[in-house]
Design an enzyme around this catalytic site. Structure first.
Site, PDB file in Angstrom:
ATOM      1  N   PRO A  26       5.085  11.091   4.509  1.00  0.00           N
ATOM      2  CA  PRO A  26       3.660  11.280   4.786  1.00  0.00           C
ATOM      3  C   PRO A  26       3.116  10.113   5.605  1.00  0.00           C
ATOM      4  O   PRO A  26       3.327   8.954   5.251  1.00  0.00           O
ATOM      5  CB  PRO A  26       3.033  11.273   3.385  1.00  0.00           C
ATOM      6  N   GLY A  60      -1.617  12.008   4.217  1.00  0.00           N
ATOM      7  CA  GLY A  60      -2.503  12.168   3.080  1.00  0.00           C
ATOM      8  C   GLY A  60      -3.729  12.986   3.471  1.00  0.00           C
ATOM      9  O   GLY A  60      -4.346  12.742   4.500  1.00  0.00           O
ATOM     10  N   GLN A 103       0.344  16.171   1.413  1.00  0.00           N
ATOM     11  CA  GLN A 103       0.214  15.070   0.458  1.00  0.00           C
ATOM     12  C   GLN A 103      -1.246  14.996   0.029  1.00  0.00           C
ATOM     13  O   GLN A 103      -2.133  14.684   0.835  1.00  0.00           O
ATOM     14  CB  GLN A 103       0.639  13.721   1.047  1.00  0.00           C
ATOM     15  N   TYR A 176      -3.685   3.690  -4.253  1.00  0.00           N
ATOM     16  CA  TYR A 176      -4.715   4.743  -4.194  1.00  0.00           C
ATOM     17  C   TYR A 176      -5.089   5.166  -5.625  1.00  0.00           C
ATOM     18  O   TYR A 176      -4.516   4.661  -6.594  1.00  0.00           O
ATOM     19  CB  TYR A 176      -4.223   5.920  -3.340  1.00  0.00           C
TER      20      TYR A 176
HETATM   21  C1  LIG Z   1       1.078   5.301  10.428  1.00  0.00           C
HETATM   22  C2  LIG Z   1       1.521   5.405   8.992  1.00  0.00           C
HETATM   23  C3  LIG Z   1       0.697   6.025   8.075  1.00  0.00           C
HETATM   24  C4  LIG Z   1       1.094   6.150   6.732  1.00  0.00           C
HETATM   25  N1  LIG Z   1       0.315   6.873   5.868  1.00  0.00           N
HETATM   26  C5  LIG Z   1       0.785   7.172   4.629  1.00  0.00           C
HETATM   27  C6  LIG Z   1       0.118   8.117   3.810  1.00  0.00           C
HETATM   28  O1  LIG Z   1      -0.885   8.739   4.184  1.00  0.00           O
HETATM   29  N2  LIG Z   1       0.623   8.336   2.569  1.00  0.00           N
HETATM   30  C7  LIG Z   1       1.740   7.684   2.114  1.00  0.00           C
HETATM   31  O2  LIG Z   1       2.159   7.920   0.987  1.00  0.00           O
HETATM   32  N3  LIG Z   1       2.409   6.828   2.906  1.00  0.00           N
HETATM   33  C8  LIG Z   1       1.992   6.573   4.138  1.00  0.00           C
HETATM   34  N4  LIG Z   1       2.724   5.760   4.978  1.00  0.00           N
HETATM   35  C9  LIG Z   1       4.008   5.188   4.498  1.00  0.00           C
HETATM   36  C10 LIG Z   1       5.175   6.093   4.904  1.00  0.00           C
HETATM   37  O3  LIG Z   1       5.141   7.323   4.211  1.00  0.00           O
HETATM   38  C11 LIG Z   1       6.533   5.432   4.618  1.00  0.00           C
HETATM   39  O4  LIG Z   1       6.668   5.204   3.234  1.00  0.00           O
HETATM   40  C12 LIG Z   1       6.687   4.114   5.343  1.00  0.00           C
HETATM   41  O5  LIG Z   1       6.305   4.234   6.704  1.00  0.00           O
HETATM   42  C13 LIG Z   1       8.140   3.641   5.288  1.00  0.00           C
HETATM   43  O6  LIG Z   1       8.971   4.536   5.977  1.00  0.00           O
HETATM   44  P1  LIG Z   1       9.568   4.128   7.425  1.00  0.00           P
HETATM   45  O7  LIG Z   1      10.129   2.757   7.254  1.00  0.00           O
HETATM   46  O8  LIG Z   1      10.609   5.173   7.695  1.00  0.00           O
HETATM   47  O9  LIG Z   1       8.441   4.148   8.395  1.00  0.00           O
HETATM   48  C14 LIG Z   1       2.335   5.596   6.310  1.00  0.00           C
HETATM   49  C15 LIG Z   1       3.150   4.957   7.255  1.00  0.00           C
HETATM   50  C16 LIG Z   1       2.775   4.879   8.574  1.00  0.00           C
HETATM   51  C17 LIG Z   1       3.720   4.245   9.558  1.00  0.00           C
END
Ligand SMILES: Cc1cc2nc3c(=O)[nH]c(=O)nc-3n(C[C@H](O)[C@H](O)[C@H](O)COP(=O)(O)O)c2cc1C
Length: 370
Positions: A26, A60, A103, A176
Site C-alpha cells: 500500500p 490507504g 487498505q 495510525y
Molecule cells: C510513497 C509511499 C507511500 C506509502 N503509503 C503507505 C500507506 O498508505 N499505507 C501503508 O501501510 N504503508 C505505506 N507505505 C509503506 C509501504 O507500504 C512499504 O511498507 C514501504 O515502502 C517499504 O517497502 P519498499 O521498501 O518496497 O518500498 C508507503 C510507502 C511509500 C514509498
C-alpha cells in the site's frame, strides 16, 4: 541460487486464489482530488495488474469518519463519488486479470508530513488525545466515537465486497489510529479499550475484526498490517518477546484475521536477533500462528523507504536472499513498494530475467502516477 519459480507459485489466501507470491504494498499517492480516485489512479493500478502482480493492496483509503484522513487528496472509501471512483479501479484491475484489496485507514492523531496545516472537517481524534510526544493534539474518542469507528470499518468492508474488491487490508501499523491503541503511552483509556497489556489494548482492532467478519462472506480475505516499532523509534518493539508476539497475534487470529502483513523497513532484519539471527517479523508471525504472512521492506532495493523519503536513491539489487527465505517457507507472500511504484513492469521484468532493464529507484518517482 534459489529458483525464481518459487515467486511464481500460486497461493490461496482464504478463498482467494493468487497466481503468484507478489503483492503490491500500500502506498499513499494523494492524487485523488477531493478524495475521489480518478481515471489516472485506475490506470496506475491497472498497469500493475497487466504486468502480473498477484495482489494489489491500494494506498490507504479513509473510512467514513470526518477526521479519518490527514490530506485532502487521499482517497476516501465512503460516499457515492469516491466509491464510484473505486468501482472503476476494481473493474480495470479485474479486466487486466488482477486482484485488488483496499487498505482501510483512519489516521488518528497523525498529521501529514506533506500538508501539516490542512485540517479535516472535524478535529483529529485518537484513543486519549495524545501525540507521541505527549501533547494534547487531538480529541480523546468517546464511547460513541469508538463504536461508530468500529462500525465505519465494517461499513467499508461491506462496500469493498459489494464493489467487487478481492479482500481488504486494515492499517494497523506505522502510528495510525489502530496502532495508536496498542501503545501504553498513547492509550491511557480506563474503559475496555485500554489496559496494562498489549492484548488488552488490542480490544479496538479485535472488535473491528469481529464486526467485519460478521458482515462479509466467510471466504473474503481480511489482512491486518502491523509493525513493531514505535513512532519515532525504529528499534523499539511493541511485542518484546516471541511469547508476547504469540499471545498478541493469537487474539487477532481468533477475531478473524486471515493474514498478517508485517511491516519492516528492511525485510532481512531479524525480529528477535537475540534468539534467531535470521527470522524476520513475518517469519515469526508465520511460525507462531500458522496463518498467512506477508513480508515487506526494501525488496529488490539497497536502501529503505525512509532514506528514499529523505531524497536518497536506492540501487536495484538481487532477489536471491529473499527468494531463499521464501523457498524455506519463512513467509508466504512478498510485498513490493517503491520498486513497483517506479516501474509497473518490475515483476514481469523479474520473471523474464530482464534484471538489466530494472532501474535504480529515484525519489522523483514519488511525484508521478506512471
Ligand atoms: C510513497 C509511499 C507511500 C506509502 N503509503 C503507505 C500507506 O498508505 N499505507 C501503508 O501501510 N504503508 C505505506 N507505505 C509503506 C509501504 O507500504 C512499504 O511498507 C514501504 O515502502 C517499504 O517497502 P519498499 O521498501 O518496497 O518500498 C508507503 C510507502 C511509500 C514509498
Amino acid at each position: 541460487m534459489p529458483d525464481l519459480d518459487v515467486l511464481f507459485k500460486p497461493y490461496r489466501l482464504n478463498a482467494l486464489k493468487l497466481p503468484n507470491r507478489a503483492v503490491m504494498a500500500p502506498m499513499t499517492r494523494s492524487m485523488s482530488p477531493g478524495g475521489v480516485p480518478t481515471a489516472e489512479v485506475a490506470g496506475y493500478y491497472r498497469r500493475r495488474a497487466e504486468n502480473g502482480v498477484g495482489l494489489i493492496i491500494t494506498e490507504g483509503t479513509g473510512i467514513g469518519r470526518p477526521a479519518a484522513l490527514n490530506e485532502p487528496d487521499m482517497p476516501r472509501f465512503h460516499g457515492e463519488a469516491a466509491l464510484a471512483g473505486w468501482k472503476k479501479v476494481v473493474d480495470e484491475v479485474h479486466a487486466a486479470g488482477g486482484r485488488i484489496a483496499p487498505q482501510l485507514v483512519h489516521v488518528g492523531h497523525k498529521l501529514s508530513n506533506a500538508v501539516p496545516d490542512w485540517t479535516p472537517p472535524a478535529p483529529y481524534e485518537s484513543p486519549s488525545g495524545l501525540s507521541v510526544t505527549g501533547e494534547h493534539v487531538s480529541r480523546p474518542m468517546s464511547d460513541a466515537d469508538v463504536a461508530d469507528t468500529i462500525d465505519a470499518f465494517a461499513r467499508a468492508a461491506v462496500d469493498a465486497e459489494r464493489l467487487g474488491f478481492d479482500g481488504i487490508e486494515l492499517m494497523g501499523a506505522h502510528g495510525y489510529l489502530i496502532n495508536q491503541f496498542f501503545y501504553d503511552h498513547l492509550n491511557l483509556r480506563t474503559d475496555e479499550y485500554g489496559g496494562s497489556t498489549l492484548v488488552e489494548r488490542s480490544r479496538f482492532v479485535v472488535e473491528i475484526l469481529k464486526a467485519i467478519r460478521s458482515v462479509v462472506t466467510p471466504g473474503f480475505p481480511v489482512i491486518l498490517r502491523l509493525s513493531q516499532w514505535k513512532p519515532k523509534d525504529f528499534n523499539a518493539r511493541l511485542a518484546e518477546t516471541p511469547k508476547a508476539l504469540e499471545q498478541w497475534l493469537a487474539v487477532l487470529v481468533d477475531a478473524g484475521a486471515d493474514a498478517f502483513h508485517l511491516s519492516q523497513p528492511k525485510f532481512w532484519r531479524a525480529a528477535f536477533p537475540e534468539i534467531d539471527g535470521e527470522l524476520n517479523l513475518a517469519g515469526w508471525a508465520k511460525k507462531l500462528t500458522g496463518v498467512t504472512a506477508i513480508t515487506v521492506g526494501s525488496v529488490g532495493l539497497s536502501g529503505d523507504v525512509y532514506e528514499s523519503f529523505a531524497g536518497k536513491s536506492a540501487r536495484a539489487t538481487s532477489l536471491d536472499g529473499l527468494l531463499a527465505r521464501l523457498e524455506r517457507g519463512e513467509f508466504d507472500l512478498i510485498a513490493v513498494g517503491r520498486a513497483l511504484l517506479q516501474d509497473p513492469a518490475w515483476l514481469e521484468k523479474v520473471r523474464q530475467g530482464r534484471a538489466n532493464q530494472i532501474a535504480d529507484f529515484a525519489p522523483a518517482a514519488f511525484a508521478t502516477l506512471s
